[in-house]
Scaffold this motif. Structure first.
Motif, mmCIF file in Angstrom:
data_model
loop_
_atom_site.group_PDB
_atom_site.id
_atom_site.type_symbol
_atom_site.label_atom_id
_atom_site.label_comp_id
_atom_site.label_asym_id
_atom_site.label_seq_id
_atom_site.Cartn_x
_atom_site.Cartn_y
_atom_site.Cartn_z
ATOM 1 N N TYR A 1 11.886 18.801 -6.430
ATOM 2 C CA TYR A 1 12.473 18.749 -5.097
ATOM 3 C C TYR A 1 12.182 17.385 -4.470
ATOM 4 N N TYR A 2 11.008 16.819 -4.814
ATOM 5 C CA TYR A 2 10.591 15.545 -4.242
ATOM 6 C C TYR A 2 10.940 14.351 -5.121
ATOM 7 N N ASP A 3 10.868 14.524 -6.453
ATOM 8 C CA ASP A 3 11.099 13.357 -7.318
ATOM 9 C C ASP A 3 12.424 13.409 -8.087
#
Length: 160
Positions: A130-132
């Motif tokens: 979700y972040y990377d």
């Protein structure tokens, strides 16, 4: 006796639903769908009721794995009675899930992190795409870890 597996991540839209879908697929290929049930949940409520993340769906589509009907939900204290294996995608979620356990419930032995299934990888947590955005790497970890978990469950089933 049916074995039940619950995968847990933060929002239940990336890692844990990917693991749920991949594990269901592997269970189906092993012709064990009547003996093994798989679900996923999250420790945060931001995405409750939402389908898996687009990046997760893309990876599952690429590998022809169904995620039909899957929706994010919260992990509940009642899940400790309902599931034989509670597999947290990272150490932070393991800590959060442990905090839901009361002393009476016990069940700490059924809790472990996903990466405990892949000790040779040398990492403690499944990275959160979700972040990377690295859904491909997460898929590779999930596919290999689910194979190891299926072996563990099958071995436990032969002992019971």
């Amino acid at each position: 006796m049916k074995k039940r597996i619950l995968f847990v991540c933060l929002g239940n839209i990336c890692r844990s639903p990917m693991a749920e879908a991949v594990m269901r697929h592997q269970v189906k290929l092993a012709q064990l769908s009547e003996q093994i049930e798989v679900d996923s949940a999250g420790t945060g409520d931001w995405h409750v009721g939402h389908p898996p993340h687009e990046g997760t769906r893309s990876q599952l589509d690429e590998h022809q794995i169904s995620y039909e009907g899957m929706q994010a939900r919260l992990v509940l204290s009642s899940d400790f009675d309902a599931f034989d294996y509670i597999v947290c995608m990272d150490t932070n979620n393991l800590r959060d899930v442990r905090s839901l356990l009361s002393e009476e419930q016990g069940g700490h032995q059924k809790l472990f992190t996903f990466m405990e299934l892949l000790p040779d990888q040398g990492i403690a947590d499944v990275p959160d795409p979700y972040y990377d955005g690295n859904f491909t790497f997460v898929y590779e970890l999930v596919e290999n870890g689910c194979k190891e978990l299926l072996k563990r469950v099958q071995a436990d089933m032969s002992l019971s």
